[in-house]
Design a protein around this motif. Structure first.
Motif, PDB file in Angstrom:
ATOM      1  N   ILE A 323       0.841  -1.211   0.000  1.00 27.92           N
ATOM      2  CA  ILE A 323       0.000   0.000   0.000  1.00 27.92           C
ATOM      3  C   ILE A 323       0.873   1.257   0.000  1.00 27.92           C
ATOM      4  CG2 ILE A 323      -1.665   1.335   1.369  1.00 27.92           C
ATOM      5  CD1 ILE A 323      -3.096  -0.963   0.478  1.00 27.92           C
ATOM      6  N   GLU A 324       1.925   1.229   0.804  1.00 23.45           N
ATOM      7  CA  GLU A 324       2.823   2.395   0.859  1.00 23.45           C
ATOM      8  C   GLU A 324       3.415   2.678  -0.517  1.00 23.45           C
ATOM      9  OE1 GLU A 324       4.700   2.992   5.278  1.00 23.45           O
ATOM     10  OE2 GLU A 324       5.500   1.381   4.064  1.00 23.45           O
ATOM     11  N   ARG A 325       3.829   1.602  -1.172  1.00 19.55           N
ATOM     12  CA  ARG A 325       4.445   1.742  -2.505  1.00 19.55           C
ATOM     13  C   ARG A 325       3.399   2.250  -3.515  1.00 19.55           C
ATOM     14  NH1 ARG A 325       8.374   2.945  -5.129  1.00 19.55           N
ATOM     15  NH2 ARG A 325       9.458   1.546  -6.552  1.00 19.55           N
ATOM     16  N   ILE A 326       2.161   1.726  -3.409  1.00 21.52           N
ATOM     17  CA  ILE A 326       1.093   2.159  -4.326  1.00 21.52           C
ATOM     18  C   ILE A 326       0.851   3.661  -4.158  1.00 21.52           C
ATOM     19  CG2 ILE A 326      -1.410   2.053  -4.738  1.00 21.52           C
ATOM     20  CD1 ILE A 326      -1.293  -0.961  -4.225  1.00 21.52           C
ATOM     21  N   ILE A 327       0.747   4.090  -2.900  1.00 23.61           N
ATOM     22  CA  ILE A 327       0.460   5.517  -2.656  1.00 23.61           C
ATOM     23  C   ILE A 327       1.562   6.385  -3.265  1.00 23.61           C
ATOM     24  CG2 ILE A 327       0.259   7.293  -0.837  1.00 23.61           C
ATOM     25  CD1 ILE A 327      -1.069   5.092   0.909  1.00 23.61           C
ATOM     26  N   GLU A 328       2.810   5.951  -3.063  1.00 16.37           N
ATOM     27  CA  GLU A 328       3.951   6.733  -3.555  1.00 16.37           C
ATOM     28  C   GLU A 328       3.968   6.785  -5.090  1.00 16.37           C
ATOM     29  OE1 GLU A 328       8.680   5.875  -3.887  1.00 16.37           O
ATOM     30  OE2 GLU A 328       7.528   4.726  -2.419  1.00 16.37           O
TER      31      GLU A 328
END
Ligand SMILES: C[S@@+](CC[C@H](N)C(=O)[O-])C[C@H]1O[C@@H](n2cnc3c(N)ncnc32)[C@H](O)[C@@H]1O
Length: 455
Positions: A323-328
């Protein structure tokens, strides 16, 4: 029937006395005559309540019911007379065929697609009874009860709950009974008054609906009940999503992936692009329940220490990392590929300050980043947002001057995006142009420059 009559509150009514009002059809303006405010309405509401005016508020707020709406299903709206007039002038009222027959038949609690059953840990829920294909319409509901947020912001609790009670009570009996049967979230309601019960039901089941572009009250959203859709429980990885069609005053729920018989049909109540702690906290704080969806339940089995639990915790941590990577990635790609004519009304979480207006092709994004975003959405089972990743991939490939891969992703974006966004959506219209002619699209070779070298 207000067709030719005038309804006035009695001045000695203990609740309504501070804003004595007469509502009638055809008065030329809102005025004060004698002890009464006179309010003009332009529609044949079958019922209109007395009104309340908050301290310092611009306009009174009343409940309006039309029992004949949507083929006799009925609708109640709590708002100002002016906004009730506006809503009554929209197509949902003036072209009744548009809303006729779109609700599930009320004498038929089950359809061939789903039935209502008890779901452990969640109360009632809807279970698919036949295979539902991605993009299929699962159900639609016209609004039953629309509450202008000013009712909550300007009136006292006893005032707005009085209007809510009026609004529900004056709907056709079967419709009112369906609303009253909805979950009030808490199990012990024996000490609740009818007005308190209706308020608890509204708080548990309502959707926020933004004003449309033509609405004269742009700053005030509605809180809206769609009683059949309200039976769908939350899942952080839902298999269905909803879209509001303002011209029908109706919410539409479609499958975001194929759904098998026996599977629960779920929606997300929150932005699913949040870390587990943020999601569960939001659901607890604003919705008041401990999320029992499979993703939130990972790692919290029985003892909390067994081997299954360790695996669950690791899977949950891996999901958070994705999720963190998706948001970034999404933020970087969206910043670069924002259209010039897109004015940040898309709730994409980007601040206006960060927007480049699409005029600054980035040197920091690449087709590989867009491919990774697509893969992460798929791995995370975020089917409802996958069209976004396809759209960004199409733009990124077009920007890089790779027409055929741009066409491939544009087609996928259209296939996944049209059921969710509608064919008239601006992103969809733009994507169609890209799919048909990437060479003429505004994004063409924007990253590499027209000579083909990377800028
Ligand atoms: C809009 S209602 C959904 C239908 C409801 N289960 C019923 O019985 O009518 C929302 C309520 O359902 C329950 N609920 C929905 N999703 C849930 C979930 N993922 N975990 C636990 N409870 C859930 C909560 O009590 C919540 O307040």
């Amino acid at each position: 029937d207000l067709g030719g009559t005038e309804i006035c509150t009695t001045g000695d009514d203990p609740i309504f006395q501070h804003y004595p009002v007469c509502i009638s059809r055809g008065k030329s303006k809102t005025s004060l005559e004698g002890d009464y405010h006179h309010i003009e309405i332009s529609h044949d509401w079958t019922h209109a309540s007395p009104c309340f005016k908050g301290y310092g508020a611009e306009a009174p707020i009343c409940a309006f019911t039309d029992e004949t709406f949507a083929g006799g299903r009925g609708i109640s709206i709590i708002t100002t007379p002016k906004r009730a007039n506006y809503l009554a002038s929209t197509q949902a009222f003036t072209a009744p065929d548009l809303v006729h027959g779109i609700n599930p038949a009320s004498d038929q609690p089950t359809t061939s697609k789903y039935e209502m059953r008890l779901v452990p840990g969640k109360g009632m829920g809807l279970i698919a009874t036949s295979r539902i294909r991605r993009g299929d319409l699962i159900m639609a509901n016209t609004a039953s009860l629309m509450i202008d947020y000013r009712a909550f912001n300007e009136l006292s609790v006893s005032q707005y709950t009085t209007l809510q009670e009026f609004a529900v009570t004056h709907l056709p009996p079967r419709h009112a009974a369906a609303l009253l049967a909805l979950s009030p979230h808490t199990t012990n309601t024996s000490h609740f008054t009818r007005a308190q019960l209706i308020d608890a039901i509204a708080a548990t089941n309502g959707f926020d609906i933004d004003p449309t572009d033509n609405d004269p009250d742009q700053h005030h959203s509605f809180f809206v009940l769609f009683p059949d859709i309200a039976r769908m429980n939350h899942d952080c990885r839902p298999n269905a999503d909803y879209r509001y069609e303002p011209h029908r005053l109706a919410q539409h729920v479609r499958a975001v992936r194929d759904i098998n018989p026996g599977e629960e049909i779920t929606l997300t109540y929150i932005d699913p692009l949040g870390l587990r702690a943020a999601r569960t906290g939001r659901l607890k704080n604003t919705w008041g329940f401990e999320c029992a969806c499979p993703l939130c339940s990972l790692g919290s089995a029985t003892t909390g220490n067994g081997p299954e639990d360790a695996v669950g915790k690791a899977r949950s941590a891996a999901s958070d990392q994705r999720i963190e990577r998706i948001i970034e990635l999404r933020q970087k790609l969206q910043r670069v590929w924002k259209r010039d004519d897109d004015h940040d009304d898309d709730d994409n979480g980007l601040e206006d300050d960060n927007d480049t207006g699409g005029s600054d092709p980035s040197k920091t994004t690449s087709p590989a980043m867009a491919e990774l975003l697509v893969t992460l959405y798929e791995t995370e089972r975020l089917w409802g947002g996958l069209h976004e990743a396809y759209i960004l991939a199409a733009l990124e490939y077009s920007g890089a001057g790779d027409a055929w891969t741009a066409i491939k992703y544009a087609s996928l974006g259209l296939e996944w995006g049209i059921p969710m966004l509608g064919a008239a959506d601006e992103d969809v219209v733009d994507l169609k142009k890209l799919a048909e002619n990437p060479w003429g699209h505004w994004s063409w070779k924007r990253t590499v420059g027209k000579e083909g070298k990377r800028k």
